[in-house]
Motif scaffolding. Structure first.
Motif, mmCIF file in Angstrom:
data_model
loop_
_atom_site.group_PDB
_atom_site.id
_atom_site.type_symbol
_atom_site.label_atom_id
_atom_site.label_comp_id
_atom_site.label_asym_id
_atom_site.label_seq_id
_atom_site.Cartn_x
_atom_site.Cartn_y
_atom_site.Cartn_z
ATOM 1 N N MET A 45 -19.051 64.062 83.289
ATOM 2 C CA MET A 45 -19.224 63.415 81.992
ATOM 3 C C MET A 45 -19.946 62.086 82.138
ATOM 4 O O MET A 45 -19.700 61.335 83.075
ATOM 5 N N SER A 46 -20.838 61.798 81.201
ATOM 6 C CA SER A 46 -21.507 60.501 81.181
ATOM 7 C C SER A 46 -20.761 59.565 80.242
ATOM 8 O O SER A 46 -20.241 59.986 79.202
ATOM 9 N N THR A 47 -20.686 58.304 80.632
ATOM 10 C CA THR A 47 -20.046 57.297 79.790
ATOM 11 C C THR A 47 -20.723 55.958 80.004
ATOM 12 O O THR A 47 -21.272 55.690 81.077
ATOM 13 N N ASN A 48 -20.712 55.147 78.976
ATOM 14 C CA ASN A 48 -21.256 53.794 79.042
ATOM 15 C C ASN A 48 -20.077 52.843 78.857
ATOM 16 O O ASN A 48 -19.677 52.560 77.732
ATOM 17 N N PRO A 49 -19.464 52.365 79.942
ATOM 18 C CA PRO A 49 -18.187 51.664 79.841
ATOM 19 C C PRO A 49 -18.309 50.193 79.442
ATOM 20 O O PRO A 49 -17.879 49.286 80.154
ATOM 21 N N THR A 50 -18.909 49.960 78.288
ATOM 22 C CA THR A 50 -19.084 48.594 77.779
ATOM 23 C C THR A 50 -18.486 48.450 76.388
ATOM 24 O O THR A 50 -18.883 47.564 75.635
ATOM 25 N N LEU A 51 -17.521 49.348 76.062
ATOM 26 C CA LEU A 51 -16.986 49.387 74.707
ATOM 27 C C LEU A 51 -15.452 49.359 74.707
ATOM 28 O O LEU A 51 -14.806 50.357 74.403
ATOM 29 N N PRO A 52 -14.841 48.238 75.054
ATOM 30 C CA PRO A 52 -13.388 48.175 74.980
ATOM 31 C C PRO A 52 -12.934 48.285 73.509
ATOM 32 O O PRO A 52 -13.616 47.760 72.621
ATOM 33 N N PRO A 53 -11.852 48.995 73.214
ATOM 34 C CA PRO A 53 -10.900 49.656 74.111
ATOM 35 C C PRO A 53 -11.205 51.142 74.320
ATOM 36 O O PRO A 53 -10.359 51.867 74.821
ATOM 37 N N LEU A 54 -12.397 51.574 73.950
ATOM 38 C CA LEU A 54 -12.730 52.996 73.994
ATOM 39 C C LEU A 54 -13.134 53.449 75.381
ATOM 40 O O LEU A 54 -12.710 54.498 75.847
ATOM 41 N N GLN A 55 -14.000 52.682 76.028
ATOM 42 C CA GLN A 55 -14.391 52.960 77.406
ATOM 43 C C GLN A 55 -14.854 51.650 78.027
ATOM 44 O O GLN A 55 -15.700 50.963 77.486
ATOM 45 N N PHE A 56 -14.216 51.295 79.139
ATOM 46 C CA PHE A 56 -14.528 50.021 79.770
ATOM 47 C C PHE A 56 -14.060 50.055 81.215
ATOM 48 O O PHE A 56 -13.357 50.982 81.636
ATOM 49 N N VAL A 57 -14.453 49.055 81.978
ATOM 50 C CA VAL A 57 -14.037 48.917 83.372
ATOM 51 C C VAL A 57 -13.031 47.779 83.447
ATOM 52 O O VAL A 57 -13.312 46.663 82.993
ATOM 53 N N ASP A 58 -11.848 48.056 84.000
ATOM 54 C CA ASP A 58 -10.822 47.011 84.059
ATOM 55 C C ASP A 58 -11.050 46.087 85.244
ATOM 56 O O ASP A 58 -12.031 46.228 85.993
ATOM 57 N N SER A 59 -10.142 45.146 85.426
ATOM 58 C CA SER A 59 -10.304 44.130 86.472
ATOM 59 C C SER A 59 -10.275 44.712 87.875
ATOM 60 O O SER A 59 -10.722 44.077 88.833
ATOM 61 N N SER A 60 -9.749 45.932 88.000
ATOM 62 C CA SER A 60 -9.717 46.600 89.308
ATOM 63 C C SER A 60 -10.934 47.483 89.547
ATOM 64 O O SER A 60 -11.053 48.118 90.596
ATOM 65 N N GLY A 61 -11.840 47.528 88.553
ATOM 66 C CA GLY A 61 -13.027 48.353 88.689
ATOM 67 C C GLY A 61 -12.826 49.786 88.264
ATOM 68 O O GLY A 61 -13.698 50.636 88.514
ATOM 69 N N ASP A 62 -11.689 50.087 87.605
ATOM 70 C CA ASP A 62 -11.392 51.453 87.177
ATOM 71 C C ASP A 62 -11.822 51.679 85.735
ATOM 72 O O ASP A 62 -11.749 50.772 84.898
ATOM 73 N N LEU A 63 -12.243 52.911 85.453
ATOM 74 C CA LEU A 63 -12.573 53.274 84.086
ATOM 75 C C LEU A 63 -11.302 53.441 83.272
ATOM 76 O O LEU A 63 -10.354 54.090 83.705
ATOM 77 N N LYS A 64 -11.301 52.862 82.071
ATOM 78 C CA LYS A 64 -10.145 52.928 81.186
ATOM 79 C C LYS A 64 -10.632 53.167 79.762
ATOM 80 O O LYS A 64 -11.806 53.072 79.452
ATOM 81 N N GLY A 65 -9.675 53.463 78.872
ATOM 82 C CA GLY A 65 -9.982 53.567 77.463
ATOM 83 C C GLY A 65 -9.674 54.926 76.869
ATOM 84 O O GLY A 65 -9.433 55.902 77.579
ATOM 85 N N MET A 66 -9.666 54.984 75.546
ATOM 86 C CA MET A 66 -9.305 56.201 74.841
ATOM 87 C C MET A 66 -10.189 57.371 75.220
ATOM 88 O O MET A 66 -9.703 58.471 75.489
ATOM 89 N N ARG A 67 -11.497 57.174 75.253
ATOM 90 C CA ARG A 67 -12.400 58.284 75.528
ATOM 91 C C ARG A 67 -12.304 58.739 76.984
ATOM 92 O O ARG A 67 -12.521 59.920 77.267
ATOM 93 N N ILE A 68 -11.984 57.844 77.880
ATOM 94 C CA ILE A 68 -11.774 58.227 79.273
ATOM 95 C C ILE A 68 -10.511 59.080 79.376
ATOM 96 O O ILE A 68 -10.498 60.124 80.057
#
Length: 278
Positions: A45-68
């Motif tokens: 899956m492709s994602t653009n993780p610049t949209l908190p809280p939907l898809q983003f990278v947390d402080s640990s570098g992990d992908l997070k968010g509703m769509r993830i």
């Protein structure tokens, strides 16, 4: 018009596999044939993780968010390993068509034009907002109050299209239009807003609401140009399998639980696939 380059960390395509999904994929039979996937046994899956809280990278570098979470759950129910490719939105449709990923999981807005070139499943209701800096003191109560502003927006998406429509609406009404600056992603647009390079940023409601709640940027307007958001595919068989999975999640209540967790609206439709040949 200006275009800003993405940082090297996000320009490079990065892959992230989720071990929980991988473990489940090994314990059951995939519900999608290997020939309908980029990599057998995986849902790429492709994602653009610049949209908190939907898809983003947390402080640990992990992908997070509703769509993830949604993409990972879909993969799990299909007995596939979830794999994410982090990439700019402007590359997503060409990448889907060229076979670089199986599914666009970045909240691509559904349009009839897009449904002519790929399989799409509307699943989320969204609209767009205008964010301004916390100290911005001009009163904004409607579209007309945006006249003459410099607005930043991510290039190539629904938001840019509607920002240009808004500019036209203002000019057609005899008012000052917008000065539109495009960016490779929303994170860069918001950085420009913080630096005072633009007066506002157009993004989707959920993102603007999240920034407002954190006190980073004020949400000046919301609910503009409402439209459904979709998952997108090249393979019609994969799209059908994901459609069945979403219907299953709706029936057992897990889809509503996920949406409620993030305070997001589900579409009123039945998660059927719309696309070429449908």
């Amino acid at each position: 018009m200006f275009r800003f380059s993405m940082s090297r960390g996000l320009l490079a395509v990065s892959l992230l596999s989720l071990t929980a999904s991988a473990a489940l994929a090994q314990s059951c039979t995939p519900k999608v044939a290997a020939g309908d996937l980029i990599t057998p046994g995986k849902l790429v899956m492709s994602t653009n993780p610049t949209l908190p809280p939907l898809q983003f990278v947390d402080s640990s570098g992990d992908l997070k968010g509703m769509r993830i979470e949604l993409g990972t759950e879909i993969a799990k129910r299909l007995c596939l390993e979830a794999e994410y490719i982090r990439i700019e939105f402007s590359a997503m449709v060409p990448g889907l068509q060229s076979g670089r990923w199986d599914m666009i999981d970045t909240g691509i807005f559904f349009t009839e034009e897009r449904a002519k070139i790929m399989q799409m499943i509307p699943y989320e209701d969204q609209a767009i907002s205008v964010s301004v800096a916390p100290g911005y003191d001009k009163k904004i109560i409607g579209k007309d109050d945006l006249a003459g502003m410099t607005i930043g927006v991510e290039i190539g998406g629904f938001e840019e299209t509607k920002t240009r429509l808004l500019d036209k609406e203002l000019r057609d009404a005899g008012k000052l239009g917008l000065t539109i600056q495009t960016f490779d992603n929303f994170a860069l647009a918001y950085q420009a807003l913080r630096a005072g390079q633009v007066q506002g940023v157009v993004s989707i409601d959920a993102v603007a609401k999240d920034y407002d709640a954190r006190g980073d940027f004020k949400r000046a307007l919301s609910g503009l140009y409402p439209a459904p958001v979709a998952l997108a595919f090249k393979s019609s068989k994969l799209a059908d399998a994901v459609s069945a999975t979403l219907k299953e999640m709706k029936a057992d209540g897990s889809l509503k639980t996920l949406f409620d967790k993030y305070g997001l609206p589900m579409v009123a439709g039945d998660y059927s696939v719309k696309g070429p040949g449908r």
